[in-house]
Design a protein around this motif. Structure first.
Motif, PDB file in Angstrom:
ATOM      1  N   LYS A  83       0.664  -1.258  -0.020  1.00 25.73           N
ATOM      2  CA  LYS A  83      -0.256  -0.029  -0.128  1.00 25.73           C
ATOM      3  C   LYS A  83       0.832   1.257   0.129  1.00 25.73           C
ATOM      4  O   LYS A  83       0.543   2.335  -0.736  1.00 25.73           O
ATOM      5  CB  LYS A  83      -1.027  -0.128   1.184  1.00 25.73           C
ATOM      6  N   THR A  84       1.858   1.285   0.605  1.00 26.07           N
ATOM      7  CA  THR A  84       2.761   2.446   0.812  1.00 26.07           C
ATOM      8  C   THR A  84       3.454   2.583  -0.461  1.00 26.07           C
ATOM      9  O   THR A  84       3.629   3.807  -0.967  1.00 26.07           O
ATOM     10  CB  THR A  84       3.941   2.249   1.664  1.00 26.07           C
ATOM     11  N   GLU A  85       3.962   1.659  -1.099  1.00 30.27           N
ATOM     12  CA  GLU A  85       4.269   1.543  -2.551  1.00 30.27           C
ATOM     13  C   GLU A  85       3.409   2.253  -3.485  1.00 30.27           C
ATOM     14  O   GLU A  85       3.553   3.222  -4.307  1.00 30.27           O
ATOM     15  CB  GLU A  85       4.949   0.376  -3.053  1.00 30.27           C
ATOM     16  N   LEU A  86       2.133   1.867  -3.528  1.00 29.59           N
ATOM     17  CA  LEU A  86       1.100   2.247  -4.400  1.00 29.59           C
ATOM     18  C   LEU A  86       0.866   3.680  -4.237  1.00 29.59           C
ATOM     19  O   LEU A  86       0.733   4.421  -5.145  1.00 29.59           O
ATOM     20  CB  LEU A  86      -0.209   1.358  -4.418  1.00 29.59           C
ATOM     21  N   VAL A  90       0.822   6.947  -6.898  1.00 30.79           N
ATOM     22  CA  VAL A  90      -0.185   7.953  -7.334  1.00 30.79           C
ATOM     23  C   VAL A  90      -0.119   9.205  -6.767  1.00 30.79           C
ATOM     24  O   VAL A  90      -0.773  10.256  -7.262  1.00 30.79           O
ATOM     25  CB  VAL A  90      -1.464   7.134  -6.836  1.00 30.79           C
ATOM     26  N   ASP A  91       0.643   9.405  -5.319  1.00 34.65           N
ATOM     27  CA  ASP A  91       0.706  10.574  -4.605  1.00 34.65           C
ATOM     28  C   ASP A  91       1.496  11.616  -5.766  1.00 34.65           C
ATOM     29  O   ASP A  91       1.340  12.788  -5.534  1.00 34.65           O
ATOM     30  CB  ASP A  91       1.098  10.536  -3.285  1.00 34.65           C
ATOM     31  N   ASN A  92       2.510  11.018  -6.488  1.00 42.47           N
ATOM     32  CA  ASN A  92       3.335  11.584  -7.216  1.00 42.47           C
ATOM     33  C   ASN A  92       3.084  11.820  -8.788  1.00 42.47           C
ATOM     34  O   ASN A  92       3.848  12.312  -9.577  1.00 42.47           O
ATOM     35  CB  ASN A  92       4.754  11.068  -7.052  1.00 42.47           C
ATOM     36  N   GLY A  93       1.681  11.568  -8.993  1.00 46.78           N
ATOM     37  CA  GLY A  93       1.255  11.584 -10.411  1.00 46.78           C
ATOM     38  C   GLY A  93       1.280  10.508 -11.258  1.00 46.78           C
ATOM     39  O   GLY A  93       1.337  10.905 -12.476  1.00 46.78           O
ATOM     40  N   GLY A  94       1.484   9.143 -10.769  1.00 45.35           N
ATOM     41  CA  GLY A  94       1.640   8.199 -11.625  1.00 45.35           C
ATOM     42  C   GLY A  94       0.468   7.271 -11.382  1.00 45.35           C
ATOM     43  O   GLY A  94      -0.229   7.435 -10.661  1.00 45.35           O
ATOM     44  N   GLU A  95       0.391   6.267 -12.428  1.00 42.40           N
ATOM     45  CA  GLU A  95      -0.610   5.187 -12.330  1.00 42.40           C
ATOM     46  C   GLU A  95       0.265   4.027 -12.726  1.00 42.40           C
ATOM     47  O   GLU A  95       1.116   3.701 -13.344  1.00 42.40           O
ATOM     48  CB  GLU A  95      -1.561   5.381 -13.763  1.00 42.40           C
ATOM     49  N   VAL A  96      -0.185   3.021 -11.633  1.00 40.28           N
ATOM     50  CA  VAL A  96       0.612   1.776 -11.614  1.00 40.28           C
ATOM     51  C   VAL A  96      -0.335   0.786 -12.444  1.00 40.28           C
ATOM     52  O   VAL A  96      -1.383   0.559 -12.394  1.00 40.28           O
ATOM     53  CB  VAL A  96       0.423   0.956 -10.225  1.00 40.28           C
ATOM     54  N   VAL A  97       0.149   0.797 -13.775  1.00 44.03           N
ATOM     55  CA  VAL A  97      -0.457   0.079 -15.095  1.00 44.03           C
ATOM     56  C   VAL A  97      -0.815  -1.477 -14.611  1.00 44.03           C
ATOM     57  O   VAL A  97      -1.696  -2.093 -14.731  1.00 44.03           O
ATOM     58  CB  VAL A  97       0.122   0.457 -16.306  1.00 44.03           C
ATOM     59  N   ASP A  98       0.566  -1.895 -14.145  1.00 46.07           N
ATOM     60  CA  ASP A  98       0.625  -3.546 -13.899  1.00 46.07           C
ATOM     61  C   ASP A  98       1.592  -4.119 -12.977  1.00 46.07           C
ATOM     62  O   ASP A  98       2.351  -3.043 -12.685  1.00 46.07           O
ATOM     63  CB  ASP A  98       0.748  -4.124 -15.312  1.00 46.07           C
ATOM     64  N   VAL A  99       1.664  -5.248 -12.663  1.00 47.36           N
ATOM     65  CA  VAL A  99       2.633  -5.798 -11.747  1.00 47.36           C
ATOM     66  C   VAL A  99       3.185  -6.953 -12.876  1.00 47.36           C
ATOM     67  O   VAL A  99       2.517  -7.733 -13.343  1.00 47.36           O
ATOM     68  CB  VAL A  99       2.425  -6.136 -10.534  1.00 47.36           C
ATOM     69  N   ILE A 100       4.258  -7.266 -12.893  1.00 44.23           N
ATOM     70  CA  ILE A 100       5.116  -8.358 -13.579  1.00 44.23           C
ATOM     71  C   ILE A 100       6.128  -9.076 -12.716  1.00 44.23           C
ATOM     72  O   ILE A 100       7.108  -8.390 -11.981  1.00 44.23           O
ATOM     73  CB  ILE A 100       5.934  -7.810 -14.745  1.00 44.23           C
ATOM     74  N   VAL A 101       6.074 -10.407 -12.628  1.00 48.80           N
ATOM     75  CA  VAL A 101       6.905 -11.047 -11.947  1.00 48.80           C
ATOM     76  C   VAL A 101       7.762 -12.264 -12.902  1.00 48.80           C
ATOM     77  O   VAL A 101       6.817 -12.479 -13.907  1.00 48.80           O
ATOM     78  CB  VAL A 101       6.743 -11.695 -10.698  1.00 48.80           C
ATOM     79  N   SER A 116      -4.614   4.362 -10.191  1.00 52.86           N
ATOM     80  CA  SER A 116      -4.367   5.693 -10.233  1.00 52.86           C
ATOM     81  C   SER A 116      -4.729   6.803  -9.214  1.00 52.86           C
ATOM     82  O   SER A 116      -4.335   7.999  -9.252  1.00 52.86           O
ATOM     83  CB  SER A 116      -4.968   6.270 -11.693  1.00 52.86           C
ATOM     84  N   SER A 117      -5.237   6.315  -8.184  1.00 59.17           N
ATOM     85  CA  SER A 117      -5.419   6.899  -6.964  1.00 59.17           C
ATOM     86  C   SER A 117      -5.370   6.112  -5.592  1.00 59.17           C
ATOM     87  O   SER A 117      -5.247   5.089  -5.690  1.00 59.17           O
ATOM     88  CB  SER A 117      -7.014   7.614  -7.233  1.00 59.17           C
ATOM     89  N   ARG A 118      -5.449   6.904  -4.413  1.00 56.80           N
ATOM     90  CA  ARG A 118      -5.482   6.366  -3.248  1.00 56.80           C
ATOM     91  C   ARG A 118      -6.659   5.330  -3.046  1.00 56.80           C
ATOM     92  O   ARG A 118      -6.729   4.121  -2.419  1.00 56.80           O
ATOM     93  CB  ARG A 118      -5.457   7.022  -1.969  1.00 56.80           C
ATOM     94  N   TYR A 119      -7.897   5.854  -3.665  1.00 59.40           N
ATOM     95  CA  TYR A 119      -9.043   5.104  -3.718  1.00 59.40           C
ATOM     96  C   TYR A 119      -9.008   3.761  -4.116  1.00 59.40           C
ATOM     97  O   TYR A 119      -9.213   2.619  -3.782  1.00 59.40           O
ATOM     98  CB  TYR A 119     -10.213   5.767  -4.328  1.00 59.40           C
ATOM     99  N   ASP A 120      -8.247   3.667  -5.585  1.00 65.71           N
ATOM    100  CA  ASP A 120      -8.098   2.490  -6.380  1.00 65.71           C
ATOM    101  C   ASP A 120      -7.090   1.752  -5.531  1.00 65.71           C
ATOM    102  O   ASP A 120      -7.225   0.484  -5.389  1.00 65.71           O
ATOM    103  CB  ASP A 120      -7.372   2.778  -7.606  1.00 65.71           C
ATOM    104  N   ALA A 121      -5.977   2.116  -4.748  1.00 62.00           N
ATOM    105  CA  ALA A 121      -4.994   1.398  -4.284  1.00 62.00           C
ATOM    106  C   ALA A 121      -5.728   0.647  -2.841  1.00 62.00           C
ATOM    107  O   ALA A 121      -5.401  -0.339  -2.513  1.00 62.00           O
ATOM    108  CB  ALA A 121      -3.763   2.361  -3.634  1.00 62.00           C
ATOM    109  N   ASP A 122      -6.394   1.443  -2.300  1.00 57.29           N
ATOM    110  CA  ASP A 122      -7.472   0.966  -1.155  1.00 57.29           C
ATOM    111  C   ASP A 122      -8.414  -0.089  -1.513  1.00 57.29           C
ATOM    112  O   ASP A 122      -8.251  -1.329  -0.883  1.00 57.29           O
ATOM    113  CB  ASP A 122      -8.139   2.049  -0.308  1.00 57.29           C
TER     114      ASP A 122
END
Length: 172
Positions: A83-86, A90-101, A116-122
């Motif tokens: 959650k801290t990473e997400l 988003v707090d710095n203007g980004g969108e986490v499009v995906d995660v890849i492993v 793209s927002s704290r709401y989305d992250a939550d």
């Protein structure tokens, strides 16, 4: 409406939307079942149309990245720090499009996030908890990539600096 026209309408709807559209929403608009939409999307993909499924619904790949700077960052942290990473992204203007492993058996595994927002992250974190699901990064000891979309390279660099300050950037 015949199936071909319905699939054309799905592409038209997705190309006009700025946000993902759920299968349920498409079904209601086109007066068919959700399962018909899921099948139509599978056929659209098979025909070469790049419809991607996100936790929030369907988007066209080309529409989701229009006029955005896109870069990837390698991260490593515990599940508890997700959650801290997400939020940092988003707090710095980004969108986490995906995660890849990188899985030792299956190779690259990718999960579409579109956060793209704290709401989305939550909402993402609540879904993980409610479904008792594991994060993809748990398969690789916390090491993972994120595709980040943002306004420009300056924004991307700010996100990268924040993640580095938090100790989340992977440095082998």
């Amino acid at each position: 409406m015949d199936a071909t026209k319905r699939r054309d309408n799905i592409v038209s709807i997705l190309s006009q939307e700025n946000r993902p559209v759920s299968a349920r929403n498409l079904a209601a608009r086109l007066t068919v079942s959700r399962q018909i939409i899921v099948g139509d999307v599978a056929l659209l993909r098979a025909s070469g149309i790049d419809v991607i499924a996100t936790p929030k619904g369907y988007v066209l790949e080309s529409a989701s990245m229009t006029n955005k700077y896109v870069g990837q960052l390698a991260s490593s942290h515990s599940a508890a720090e997700t959650k801290t990473e997400l939020y940092a992204v988003v707090d710095n203007g980004g969108e986490v499009v995906d995660v890849i492993v990188e899985h030792p058996i299956y190779g690259e595994l990718k999960g579409r996030l579109m956060i793209s927002s704290r709401y989305d992250a939550d909402q993402f974190m609540v879904a993980i908890e409610n479904k008792q699901a594991n994060l993809l990064s748990e398969l690789t000891g916390g090491v993972h990539l994120h595709t980040i979309a943002c306004a420009d390279k300056k924004t991307f660099d700010r996100i990268k600096k924040e993640l580095d300050t938090l100790g989340f950037l992977y440095k082998n």
